[in-house]
Design an enzyme around this catalytic site. Structure first.
Site, PDB file in Angstrom:
ATOM      1  N   LYS A 127      58.443  79.415  53.238  1.00 58.23           N
ATOM      2  CA  LYS A 127      58.748  79.812  54.619  1.00 58.23           C
ATOM      3  C   LYS A 127      59.699  78.786  55.253  1.00 58.23           C
ATOM      4  O   LYS A 127      60.659  79.149  55.932  1.00 58.23           O
ATOM      5  CB  LYS A 127      57.449  79.957  55.432  1.00 58.23           C
ATOM      6  CG  LYS A 127      56.605  81.149  54.979  1.00 58.23           C
ATOM      7  CD  LYS A 127      55.199  81.183  55.585  1.00 58.23           C
ATOM      8  CE  LYS A 127      54.378  82.332  55.008  1.00 58.23           C
ATOM      9  NZ  LYS A 127      53.001  82.394  55.496  1.00 58.23           N
ATOM     10  N   GLN A 146      48.459  78.791  58.331  1.00 56.63           N
ATOM     11  CA  GLN A 146      48.350  79.411  57.013  1.00 56.63           C
ATOM     12  C   GLN A 146      46.880  79.659  56.663  1.00 56.63           C
ATOM     13  O   GLN A 146      46.038  78.790  56.842  1.00 56.63           O
ATOM     14  CB  GLN A 146      49.027  78.505  55.963  1.00 56.63           C
ATOM     15  CG  GLN A 146      49.157  79.121  54.578  1.00 56.63           C
ATOM     16  CD  GLN A 146      50.089  80.331  54.517  1.00 56.63           C
ATOM     17  OE1 GLN A 146      50.999  80.481  55.326  1.00 56.63           O
ATOM     18  NE2 GLN A 146      49.849  81.209  53.559  1.00 56.63           N
ATOM     19  N   ASP A 160      52.856  85.626  63.232  1.00 61.30           N
ATOM     20  CA  ASP A 160      52.118  86.249  62.126  1.00 61.30           C
ATOM     21  C   ASP A 160      51.491  87.581  62.552  1.00 61.30           C
ATOM     22  O   ASP A 160      51.039  88.351  61.718  1.00 61.30           O
ATOM     23  CB  ASP A 160      50.984  85.322  61.672  1.00 61.30           C
ATOM     24  CG  ASP A 160      51.285  84.633  60.358  1.00 61.30           C
ATOM     25  OD1 ASP A 160      52.058  85.188  59.561  1.00 61.30           O
ATOM     26  OD2 ASP A 160      50.737  83.537  60.138  1.00 61.30           O
TER      27      ASP A 160
HETATM   28  N1  GUN Z   1      47.781  83.959  53.925  1.00 60.34           N
HETATM   29  C1  GUN Z   1      48.139  85.019  53.184  1.00 60.34           C
HETATM   30  N2  GUN Z   1      49.117  85.735  53.786  1.00 60.34           N
HETATM   31  C2  GUN Z   1      49.372  85.101  54.942  1.00 60.34           C
HETATM   32  C3  GUN Z   1      50.290  85.351  56.011  1.00 60.34           C
HETATM   33  O1  GUN Z   1      51.058  86.325  56.026  1.00 60.34           O
HETATM   34  N3  GUN Z   1      50.247  84.447  57.030  1.00 60.34           N
HETATM   35  C4  GUN Z   1      49.397  83.386  57.045  1.00 60.34           C
HETATM   36  N4  GUN Z   1      49.426  82.585  58.100  1.00 60.34           N
HETATM   37  N5  GUN Z   1      48.538  83.139  56.084  1.00 60.34           N
HETATM   38  C5  GUN Z   1      48.532  83.981  55.031  1.00 60.34           C
END
Ligand code: GUN
Length: 286
Positions: free
Chosen positions: A53, A97, A120
């Protein structure tokens, strides 16, 4: 039939130029879009995802920083840090995350992130907005799937869609986003009896169960579109999805590979949401 391979990597890459142009426009007006990613603990997969990211942000000119916090952090400390970022004018997007260590109250954490910075799409406001059609931000993975379907000119309206997996991150929002586009949606999950009875009816089959090779060709309707959201690491280090790709590609009309299908689109939609947040802040003067 040999399925068309839906190349998410290529689509994500082709969206980069548009993102970079929007960032350049914002910077010209004095706004530097910023994303804060909070990583709690040292889960290696999470570290890889956050790293991707950050790299994608850098490629389009978004300022990003990953804040690594120890797995022993208390709820109060973590919530305090989120509150600080909520009021930081240079931070337009905040993501925490997942998964989080078991002692952390995830629901509270997600609720504490300002809905205006919740890139998110996990805040209750944004989740509720999926039901009523008024989100600020849509969750990145299902949003990426919708973008892939649209880009491939795959009709959604009136189609039978079966989503396998009912998680808060993918399955449930995916179902809501496709319902909003007038698909007929069925959601299956780990306790669904005779899964094949449902999957065989799908014009569009979205699989997000986290079970390698869960979907084999006998479970797929001839000519169906198959979207594989699974990311499973095998003991030999290979990454595979939830769909038996080689078997199903001979039956489907279109299929996403793993890796290189949905994954890159999740990251692309995070960039989209972060840029949108900065643009929104400017337009609304918030
Ligand atoms: N863990 C798995 N997929 C995601 C996501 O799209 N965002 C976040 N923050 N954590 C995740």
């Amino acid at each position: 039939m040999a399925a068309r391979i839906i190349d998410g990597q290529a689509l994500a890459k082709s969206m980069q130029a548009g993102f970079a142009a929007r960032v350049a426009e914002l910077r010209k007006g004095g706004t530097e879009p910023g994303l804060a990613a909070i990583l709690v603990g040292d889960d290696p997969a999470s570290a890889v995802y956050v790293g991707r990211k950050m790299k994608a942000c850098a490629a389009v000119g978004i300022r990003s920083f990953a804040e690594r916090l120890p797995s022993t952090i208390s709820n109060t400390e973590l919530l305090g840090r989120i509150v600080e970022l909520n009021s930081d004018p240079h931070t337009h997007g905040i993501l925490v995350q997942l998964p989080l260590p078991p002692h952390i109250d995830m629901a509270r954490v997600l609720k504490t992130i300002s809905a205006e910075k919740d890139v998110d799409g996990f805040h209750l406001y944004n989740v509720g907005g999926l039901v009523t059609g008024s989100t600020v931000f849509s969750p990145c993975t299902p949003y990426g799937v919708v973008k892939l379907l649209e880009h491939e000119n795959i009709p959604i309206e009136g189609q039978n869609v079966v989503v396998v997996g009912a998680s808060n991150i993918v399955g449930k929002p995916m179902g809501l986003m496709l319902m909003a586009r007038d698909a007929t949606v069925s959601i299956c999950h780990a306790k669904t009896r005779d899964l094949a009875q449902y999957t065989i009816l799908a014009d569009i089959l979205v699989v997000a169960a986290g079970v390698p090779n869960l979907i084999v060709s006998q479970m797929v309707k001839s000519g169906a579109v198959v979207i594989d959201v699974g990311i499973n690491r095998l003991p030999d280090g290979r990454i595979i999805g939830d769909v038996d790709f080689e078997g199903v590609r001979t039956k489907a009309s279109a299929i996403t590979p793993v890796p290189g299908g949905v994954g890159p689109m999740t990251v692309a939609m995070l960039l989209e949401n972060t840029i949108k947040s900065a643009e929104r802040k400017l337009a609304l003067r918030i």
